[in-house]
Write an enzyme that holds these catalytic residues in place. Structure first.
Site, PDB file in Angstrom:
ATOM      1  CB  SER A 150      -0.561 -60.991 -11.966  1.00 55.17           C
ATOM      2  OG  SER A 150      -0.176 -61.806 -13.049  1.00 55.17           O
ATOM      3  CE1 TYR A 174      -2.812 -59.901 -15.774  1.00 52.39           C
ATOM      4  CE2 TYR A 174      -4.763 -58.821 -14.903  1.00 52.39           C
ATOM      5  CZ  TYR A 174      -3.754 -59.757 -14.784  1.00 52.39           C
ATOM      6  OH  TYR A 174      -3.701 -60.556 -13.658  1.00 52.39           O
ATOM      7  CE  LYS A 178      -4.343 -57.849 -11.390  1.00 53.78           C
ATOM      8  NZ  LYS A 178      -5.197 -58.065 -10.213  1.00 53.78           N
TER       9      LYS A 178
HETATM   10  C1  WQD Z   1       0.032 -70.987 -20.222  1.00 52.48           C
HETATM   11  C2  WQD Z   1       0.929 -71.408 -21.349  1.00 52.48           C
HETATM   12  C3  WQD Z   1       0.564 -70.290 -23.425  1.00 52.48           C
HETATM   13  C4  WQD Z   1      -3.383 -71.957 -24.303  1.00 52.48           C
HETATM   14  C5  WQD Z   1      -2.514 -66.421 -17.609  1.00 52.48           C
HETATM   15  C6  WQD Z   1      -3.052 -65.059 -17.724  1.00 52.48           C
HETATM   16  C7  WQD Z   1      -2.327 -64.169 -16.780  1.00 52.48           C
HETATM   17  C8  WQD Z   1      -2.391 -64.743 -15.398  1.00 52.48           C
HETATM   18  C9  WQD Z   1      -2.007 -66.218 -15.312  1.00 52.48           C
HETATM   19  C10 WQD Z   1      -3.834 -63.502 -14.023  1.00 52.48           C
HETATM   20  C11 WQD Z   1       1.367 -70.206 -22.155  1.00 52.48           C
HETATM   21  C12 WQD Z   1       0.267 -71.775 -23.539  1.00 52.48           C
HETATM   22  C13 WQD Z   1      -2.182 -71.662 -23.646  1.00 52.48           C
HETATM   23  C14 WQD Z   1      -3.368 -72.642 -25.556  1.00 52.48           C
HETATM   24  C15 WQD Z   1      -0.979 -72.721 -25.428  1.00 52.48           C
HETATM   25  N1  WQD Z   1      -3.670 -64.527 -14.888  1.00 52.48           N
HETATM   26  N2  WQD Z   1      -1.004 -72.048 -24.215  1.00 52.48           N
HETATM   27  N3  WQD Z   1      -2.156 -73.005 -26.061  1.00 52.48           N
HETATM   28  O1  WQD Z   1      -0.502 -66.963 -20.201  1.00 52.48           O
HETATM   29  O2  WQD Z   1       0.806 -67.866 -18.245  1.00 52.48           O
HETATM   30  O3  WQD Z   1      -1.157 -66.409 -17.857  1.00 52.48           O
HETATM   31  O4  WQD Z   1      -2.736 -66.915 -16.306  1.00 52.48           O
HETATM   32  O5  WQD Z   1      -2.947 -62.895 -13.487  1.00 52.48           O
HETATM   33  O6  WQD Z   1      -2.933 -62.922 -16.844  1.00 52.48           O
HETATM   34  O7  WQD Z   1      -2.839 -64.656 -19.034  1.00 52.48           O
HETATM   35  O8  WQD Z   1      -1.447 -68.764 -18.701  1.00 52.48           O
HETATM   36  O9  WQD Z   1      -2.817 -70.732 -19.192  1.00 52.48           O
HETATM   37  O10 WQD Z   1      -3.008 -68.705 -20.721  1.00 52.48           O
HETATM   38  O11 WQD Z   1      -0.966 -70.129 -20.791  1.00 52.48           O
HETATM   39  O12 WQD Z   1       0.105 -73.056 -25.929  1.00 52.48           O
HETATM   40  O13 WQD Z   1      -4.412 -72.921 -26.188  1.00 52.48           O
HETATM   41  O14 WQD Z   1       0.176 -72.243 -22.218  1.00 52.48           O
HETATM   42  O15 WQD Z   1       1.293 -69.845 -24.549  1.00 52.48           O
HETATM   43  O16 WQD Z   1       2.717 -70.391 -22.475  1.00 52.48           O
HETATM   44  P1  WQD Z   1      -0.488 -67.491 -18.826  1.00 52.48           P
HETATM   45  P2  WQD Z   1      -2.153 -69.592 -19.878  1.00 52.48           P
END
Ligand code: WQD
Length: 386
Positions: A150, A174, A178
């Protein structure tokens, strides 16, 4: 058994019933080169997803399918816990010694925030499962592995877009699970350069769903990730119209976090290229600029590649795109930053393109359209409640 008469390569996909797993199972089936088995504990997945995959596979059979073509549409679904040695051994041993061609190891816990609360569960499920899987594969003469890594391994990257040579500096249990698994697999390859071959795929942010609308992202409980959350809001599964934006004071163009979103079907197809890289004739491990992980990079047949588009998009870009795709008028409110978030995770896709031949073709509009198609066809997700 029928597998002995078959020329199909036997592949196990761990986490095969999940969002990434089910799309990857489908990609392999559609090549009609593989017979796929899934190991899943259904902690964050539904058995129904594999029924749907097989339905799509049958719809894509050629006019006069061969026995192998029909066999390739049949997924063996094993419910098992990858941290239990006897369960892993009973699945791998069912292929006989040397009968299993390779493994794609996707199963893992993956919530950054949760990993800070229950680190031991993350290390057990993500690291010891990888160790156990490699050990049992070794016992049964299987030495080809594609590992689901990841972008989170990069922590706060010093350079964006992020090249694979970036020092791995994960910021959560997490992410560290990885990095540990990549390190274990890299050391294994270095210790047995003539037998083991491993490709780690560092996923950026997968989004969307197969265009049939039959499979898609269906996390158990309230989605943590942005795209499925917006889809649940738009379809009315979550009775909210306002998205909490976790901070707009980041050093990015509009202050919100930037991520590299790629279509789940592109991500799934990336695994086909990784499997091709594990074929005997492949030159992937000969490239001098192939990136390993340890001090002596490149030793041993271990390589890590980014799977991303190389295009950064902010939270607001995503909300705008989902407004267009769904017709739902999302509101936004700025709240505090979420622990573990980093400003910008955009991939440098150069190495994957140059060495694996990987190109994420689908654009944001198609990701949102396919996500919405899945969500409207399955407003309550997979119907079975298993
Ligand atoms: C995207 C952006 C949030 C929700 C996740 C997993 C990570 C990986 C990929 C496995 C961020 C913002 C989100 C909300 C928001 N998975 N957000 N309000 O964090 O890049 O990674 O997916 O490997 O482990 O954590 O993805 O979709 O959670 O967030 O503002 O209610 O949207 O801050 O910037 P992320 P996400």
């Amino acid at each position: 058994t029928s597998t002995q008469a078959s020329s199909l390569k036997n592949i196990i996909i761990t986490g095969g019933a999940g969002y990434i797993g089910s799309h990857t199972v489908l990609s392999l089936i559609l090549t009609r080169k593989y017979r796929v088995a899934s190991i899943d504990n259904f902690h964050n997945a539904y058995p129904a997803s594999l029924d749907r995959v097989q339905e799509i596979a049958r719809q894509n059979l050629p006019e006069n399918p061969t026995d192998d073509d029909i066999l390739s549409t049949q997924v063996q679904s094993f419910k098992a816990d990858l941290t239990k040695e006897d369960q892993v051994r009973s699945v791998v041993s069912s292929f006989g010694h040397g009968g299993l061609w390779g493994v794609i190891h996707i199963a893992a816990y993956k919530a950054v925030g949760e990993s800070n609360e229950i680190p031991l569960a993350y290390y057990e499920n993500n690291v010891s499962a990888t160790l156990l899987l490699a050990k049992v594969m070794e016992e049964y003469g299987c030495h080809r592995l594609v590992y689901s890594s990841s972008a989170t391994v990069y922590g706060i990257p010093p350079i964006v877009p992020i090249p694979e040579i970036t020092k791995l500096d994960a910021m959560s249990p997490y992410g560290r699970s990885k990095v540990m698994s990549e390190t274990i697999l890299s050391d294994l390859c270095r210790s047995k350069p003539d037998t083991w071959k491993v490709i780690s795929l560092r996923y950026f942010n997968p989004a969307g769903a197969h265009p049939s609308g039959l499979i898609g992202e269906e996390p158990r409980g309230r989605p943590g990730n942005l795209l499925p959350l917006l889809a649940h809001m738009a379809v009315g599964r979550i009775k909210e119209a306002t998205l909490k934006v976790f901070g707009n004071d980041y050093p990015t163009p509009d202050g919100a976090c930037v991520r590299d979103y790629l279509h789940i079907c592109d991500l799934a197809d990336g695994h086909l290229l990784a499997l091709e890289a594990l074929e005997d004739g492949s030159t992937v491990f000969d490239h001098p600029d192939g990136v390993g992980i340890g001090p002596k990079e490149g030793e041993g047949k271990y390589r890590a590649f980014n799977l991303g588009k190389g295009q950064g998009l902010s939270v607001f870009n995503i909300v705008d795109a989902m407004r267009k795709a769904t017709g739902f008028d999302f509101q936004t409110v700025i709240v505090g930053r979420r622990a573990g978030d980093v400003p910008d995770l955009t991939a440098d896709p150069t190495l994957a393109r140059k060495i694996l031949g990987f190109e994420a073709k689908h654009d944001l509009e198609s990701m949102c359209r396919d996500l919405w198609n899945w969500q409207t066809k399955n407003p309550e997700g997979y119907t079975t409640t298993q």
